[in-house]
Structures are given as C-alpha cells and as structure tokens.
Write a protein that holds these residues in place. Structure first.
Motif, short mmCIF file in Angstrom:
data_model
loop_
_atom_site.label_atom_id
_atom_site.label_comp_id
_atom_site.label_asym_id
_atom_site.label_seq_id
_atom_site.Cartn_x
_atom_site.Cartn_y
_atom_site.Cartn_z
N PHE A 72 3.66 5.07 6.63
CA PHE A 72 2.85 5.56 5.52
C PHE A 72 1.85 6.65 5.91
O PHE A 72 1.09 7.11 5.07
N CYS A 73 1.80 7.03 7.19
CA CYS A 73 0.85 8.05 7.65
C CYS A 73 1.62 9.22 8.25
O CYS A 73 2.60 9.03 8.96
N ASN A 74 1.16 10.44 7.95
CA ASN A 74 1.84 11.63 8.43
C ASN A 74 0.82 12.61 8.98
O ASN A 74 -0.07 13.01 8.24
N PRO A 75 0.92 13.02 10.27
CA PRO A 75 1.84 12.43 11.25
C PRO A 75 1.44 10.97 11.55
O PRO A 75 0.37 10.53 11.15
N THR A 76 2.31 10.29 12.28
CA THR A 76 2.06 8.90 12.66
C THR A 76 0.71 8.77 13.37
O THR A 76 0.36 9.63 14.17
N VAL A 77 -0.04 7.73 13.03
CA VAL A 77 -1.32 7.46 13.70
C VAL A 77 -1.03 6.44 14.81
O VAL A 77 -0.46 5.38 14.53
N SER A 78 -1.39 6.77 16.05
CA SER A 78 -1.09 5.85 17.15
C SER A 78 -2.22 4.85 17.32
O SER A 78 -3.23 5.13 17.94
N ILE A 79 -2.04 3.69 16.69
CA ILE A 79 -3.06 2.63 16.75
C ILE A 79 -2.70 1.63 17.84
O ILE A 79 -1.55 1.59 18.31
N THR A 80 -3.67 0.84 18.22
CA THR A 80 -3.39 -0.36 19.02
C THR A 80 -3.88 -1.54 18.19
O THR A 80 -4.75 -1.38 17.34
N SER A 81 -3.28 -2.68 18.40
CA SER A 81 -3.70 -3.84 17.62
C SER A 81 -3.68 -5.09 18.49
O SER A 81 -3.01 -5.13 19.51
N GLU A 82 -4.46 -6.07 18.05
CA GLU A 82 -4.50 -7.35 18.76
C GLU A 82 -4.67 -8.45 17.73
O GLU A 82 -5.17 -8.21 16.62
N LEU A 83 -4.22 -9.65 18.09
CA LEU A 83 -4.40 -10.82 17.23
C LEU A 83 -5.50 -11.69 17.81
O LEU A 83 -5.40 -12.15 18.95
N LEU A 84 -6.56 -11.87 17.04
CA LEU A 84 -7.67 -12.72 17.48
C LEU A 84 -7.51 -14.12 16.92
O LEU A 84 -7.38 -14.28 15.70
N PRO A 85 -7.53 -15.15 17.75
CA PRO A 85 -7.43 -16.52 17.26
C PRO A 85 -8.66 -16.86 16.41
O PRO A 85 -9.76 -16.42 16.72
N CYS A 86 -8.44 -17.60 15.34
CA CYS A 86 -9.54 -18.01 14.47
C CYS A 86 -9.15 -19.28 13.72
O CYS A 86 -8.01 -19.72 13.80
N THR A 87 -10.09 -19.83 13.00
CA THR A 87 -9.82 -20.93 12.07
C THR A 87 -10.00 -20.36 10.68
O THR A 87 -11.05 -19.77 10.39
N ASP A 88 -8.98 -20.48 9.83
CA ASP A 88 -9.06 -19.87 8.50
C ASP A 88 -9.89 -20.72 7.54
O ASP A 88 -10.37 -21.79 7.88
N LYS A 89 -10.06 -20.21 6.32
CA LYS A 89 -10.92 -20.86 5.31
C LYS A 89 -10.44 -22.27 4.96
O LYS A 89 -11.22 -23.07 4.47
N ASP A 90 -9.16 -22.59 5.23
CA ASP A 90 -8.62 -23.92 4.95
C ASP A 90 -8.68 -24.85 6.17
O ASP A 90 -8.16 -25.96 6.13
N GLY A 91 -9.27 -24.35 7.27
CA GLY A 91 -9.42 -25.18 8.47
C GLY A 91 -8.22 -25.15 9.40
O GLY A 91 -8.14 -25.95 10.33
N ASN A 92 -7.26 -24.23 9.16
CA ASN A 92 -6.07 -24.14 10.01
C ASN A 92 -6.26 -23.12 11.13
O ASN A 92 -6.96 -22.13 10.96
N GLU A 93 -5.56 -23.38 12.25
CA GLU A 93 -5.53 -22.40 13.33
C GLU A 93 -4.81 -21.16 12.78
O GLU A 93 -3.79 -21.29 12.09
#
Length: 138
Positions: A72-93
C-alpha cells in the motif's frame, strides 16, 4: 520500547496507536506520514480511542497489516517490526505489533497517490505544492 512505556506514552510526532481492526489503507497513511517526516513507531493492537490492549494474536489481519508497507506504500517503506508480549483486555496472553518506520530520503505516497506528513499527533495530507516542496527537500 517496553509495554509500560507504550501504555503511558501519548500519541505525538513519532508515535501512534492503531487498533487491530484498522484497514490496511488507513495504516498506510500513518506509515507514509512517518516515512515522509521524522520516522516513528506504531503500536498495533492497542485501541487508539480507549487505550485498551486488543492484541494481534487471534486475528487473520496480522499478516495483512505486515504487508501494508509493501502493498500500500509507494515506494515501499522499509520498516522493522517486533511482537511485544502482553496481557490483553480479556486477561489472555497476547502480543502488540510494534512497527518502526524510519525517516526516508524519498517521498512516499499511498495507493491513491496521496502524500502525507506527520504533524504533531496527526497524519496530514499534503497539497500539491507541499508535496513538490517535500520532494525537493528530500
């Protein structure tokens, strides 16, 4: 960036929250705006209205959202990403997707060929003149 920092941080020039429900086209606007400005971080999986943690684990949208900088981006945007562990609003990992968008030396636009710039805590659409000026500045 730690989870506690994300929870207490305010949206500003270099940081934004996005719900996991965000449409890819809408996420592209924020990515393009950060790339055209000073860069920034987007925390996906946190409601930007209520700040409740939704997480990204139990949805089919994660891969779709990870492809936004390419599709969806032109030219491509070179991002980096990471997944951060958390507990969601329902109390789940769960996890929050943290996208790091670098400031770019190029002018980026979305699929509709619109340029955006991050100004304060908003992604502002650039006029034709502003877009030309930004191209020269880069």
């Amino acid at each position: 960036m730690e989870l506690q920092e994300i929870r207490t941080r305010k949206e500003d020039q270099t940081f934004d929250f996005k719900s996991i429900q965000i449409a890819p086209k809408a996420l592209a606007i924020t990515i393009v705006a950060f790339a055209n400005a000073d860069g920034g971080d987007i925390a996906v999986g946190v409601s930007d209205k209520t700040r409740k943690i939704e997480g990204v684990d139990h949805t089919e949208k994660l891969n779709e959202l990870l492809r936004v900088p390419l599709d969806f981006c032109n030219p491509t945007v070179s991002i980096t990403s990471e997944l951060l562990p958390c507990t969601d609003k329902d109390g789940n990992e769960n996890h929050i997707l943290l996208m790091h968008i670098p400031a770019s030396s190029e002018l980026h636009v979305n699929q509709a060929d619109e340029a955006f710039m991050r100004v304060g805590d908003k992604s502002r659409k650039l006029s034709f003149e502003e877009r030309i000026q930004l191209m020269y500045d880069k």
